[in-house]
Design an enzyme around this catalytic site. Structure first.
Site, short mmCIF file in Angstrom:
data_model
loop_
_atom_site.label_atom_id
_atom_site.label_comp_id
_atom_site.label_asym_id
_atom_site.label_seq_id
_atom_site.Cartn_x
_atom_site.Cartn_y
_atom_site.Cartn_z
N GLY A 108 23.90 26.45 72.83
CA GLY A 108 23.26 25.46 73.68
C GLY A 108 22.23 26.10 74.60
CG HIS B 63 31.55 27.38 72.41
ND1 HIS B 63 32.19 27.55 73.62
CD2 HIS B 63 30.23 27.49 72.68
CE1 HIS B 63 31.27 27.75 74.57
NE2 HIS B 63 30.08 27.73 74.02
CG ASN C 75 28.77 22.54 83.29
OD1 ASN C 75 27.79 21.96 83.73
ND2 ASN C 75 29.05 23.79 83.59
CB CYS D 181 28.61 32.02 83.49
SG CYS D 181 28.04 30.34 83.74
CB THR E 149 19.51 35.00 57.49
OG1 THR E 149 18.43 35.77 56.97
CG2 THR E 149 20.45 34.59 56.37
N1 PLP Z 1 25.14 23.36 78.98
C1 PLP Z 1 26.33 22.98 79.43
C2 PLP Z 1 26.45 21.68 80.13
C3 PLP Z 1 27.46 23.78 79.25
O1 PLP Z 1 28.65 23.39 79.70
C4 PLP Z 1 27.31 25.00 78.57
C5 PLP Z 1 28.46 25.91 78.39
O2 PLP Z 1 29.03 26.39 79.35
C6 PLP Z 1 26.04 25.36 78.10
C7 PLP Z 1 24.98 24.52 78.32
C8 PLP Z 1 25.81 26.62 77.35
O3 PLP Z 1 26.18 26.46 76.02
P1 PLP Z 1 26.40 27.75 75.09
O4 PLP Z 1 27.69 28.36 75.52
O5 PLP Z 1 26.45 27.21 73.70
O6 PLP Z 1 25.24 28.64 75.31
#
Ligand code: PLP
Length: 374
Positions: free
Chosen positions: A71, A201, A151, A326, A237
């Site tokens: 993402g 994931h 999130n 994070c 790839t």
């Molecule tokens: N955007 C949101 C709202 C998320 O919760 C996350 C993951 O923590 C991400 C983006 C990042 O996604 P990825 O872990 O696939 O880079």
């Protein structure tokens, strides 16, 4: 010790069917999708069937789905190319976007001198749409970037409504849907959205794979160069096993959506009812009617225990979070909670508990008991 995983907004456990699918592809379908021999053609057909499955789940055409590594990459790509190649001069976003959007926009502002405007938030963390309309009245080439589900606090955005507002004001609309894909019905055909991103994931698929929806004829250009994969928009790839696992995970998430949503919603309600009994002064951070998978609570526990609370729960085998993954190791308060809590409340322990269909009421009881003993 029984381990309890209640950090599903951070990442999720793979469904057994996904592991099975990926193992099959890794074992049998190892060809390079760009090769023209049968091994390659077989791998290519897995990639394209997966694309179709994903497109069908979101009601778009397969050609509008572009695979990325995650993402974060998809957000970076869309935002950067919008500025660089689509001549976007201003980005409107909120202060509670994921850092994959916030930090990218900060960098674009420094690099390209674009205008950045933050839309106001309501006290419950929802976006103030009246303010969005006001901001959009300025005539300047704009992209609006607002996430579907936050999130950390789980607040929801009416993306169809925001899409219509953007359309009326000639602005592009990008939505980070990492927390909603696979958990909420999404119909991109009937919502005026230009770009969205998702990550496998978060919906019981593998890490290291995600996708972007990019509306036809968007004009977006690649971030990387060196290959023709993904119509040249994302060369490299293809990770065939990851793509197949992601498609399987999404297909199953939508196939079981109704049952799993009801089940998880009951778990969330059960936890709230238990907290009401054991911690009568607890507060919900964000809108209590946010997504069923996330509950962020401020607990009436002594401030001195804030720093150690996750550690104490972890010692008991319980995984929850204080913000996004994070940040959970950092002592900095969450940038999301900082937008809605007083300085006083920010020092108190807030926890993000995020559920999946793998959780049980017995696990909720163990969490509440552990919290009582902190
Ligand atoms: N955007 C949101 C709202 C998320 O919760 C996350 C993951 O923590 C991400 C983006 C990042 O996604 P990825 O872990 O696939 O880079």
């Amino acid at each position: 010790m029984k381990k309890i995983y209640l950090d599903n907004a951070s990442t999720t456990q793979l469904r057994p069917e996904v592991i099975h699918e990926m193992t099959k592809v890794l074992t049998e379908d190892f060809g390079n999708p760009s090769s023209t021999h049968s091994f390659g053609r077989n791998a290519k057909s897995i990639v394209e069937l997966s694309r179709k499955t994903i497109a069908k789940s979101l009601n778009v055409s397969a050609s509008e789905i572009i695979f990325t590594s995650c993402g974060t990459e998809a957000n970076n790509w869309i935002l950067r190319s919008a500025v660089k190649d689509l001549n976007v001069e201003r980005i409107i976003l909120s202060k509670i976007e994921h850092h994959a959007v916030l930090h990218t926009v900060e960098l674009l502002q420094k690099e390209f001198g674009i205008q950045v405007d933050f839309v106001s938030l309501k006290s419950n963390g929802e976006i103030d749409l009246t303010d969005l309309v006001d901001l959009l009245s300025q005539e300047i080439k704009t992209l609006v970037s607002l996430m579907h589900v936050n999130n950390e606090i789980g607040t929801l955005l009416d993306v169809t409504k925001v899409g219509r507002i953007c359309e009326q004001h000639n602005a592009l609309f990008h939505s980070d849907m990492v927390q909603s894909v696979g958990k909420i019905e999404i119909d991109l055909q009937h919502s005026p959205i230009d770009f969205m991103v998702a990550s496998a994931h978060k919906f019981h698929g593998p890490k290291g794979i995600g996708f972007a929806f990019v509306k036809k004829n968007s004009g977006l250009q690649p971030l990387f160069y060196g290959g023709e994969q993904e119509k040249g928009l994302r060369p490299g790839t293809e990770a065939v096993h990851q793509i197949a696992g992601m498609a399987k995970a999404l297909e199953l998430s939508y196939a079981h959506l109704e049952t799993e949503r009801n089940y998880i919603f009951e778990l969330k309600k059960y936890l709230i009812s238990r907290l009401e009994i054991e911690f009568p002064d607890f507060q919900i951070n964000g809108n209590p009617d946010g997504i069923y998978t996330i509950l962020n609570v401020l607990l009436p526990i002594s401030e001195t225990k804030t720093a150690m609370i996750l550690f104490n729960l972890d010692m008991k085998g319980i995984a929850v979070s204080r913000g996004s993954a994070c940040q959970s190791g950092s002592i900095k308060p969450s940038h999301v909670l900082a937008e809605m809590l007083s300085n006083e409340d920010l020092k108190k322990p807030s926890l993000r508990i995020s559920f999946s269909h793998f959780n049980t009421k017995a696990e909720i009881d163990l969490l509440v008991e552990a919290l009582k003993n902190i």
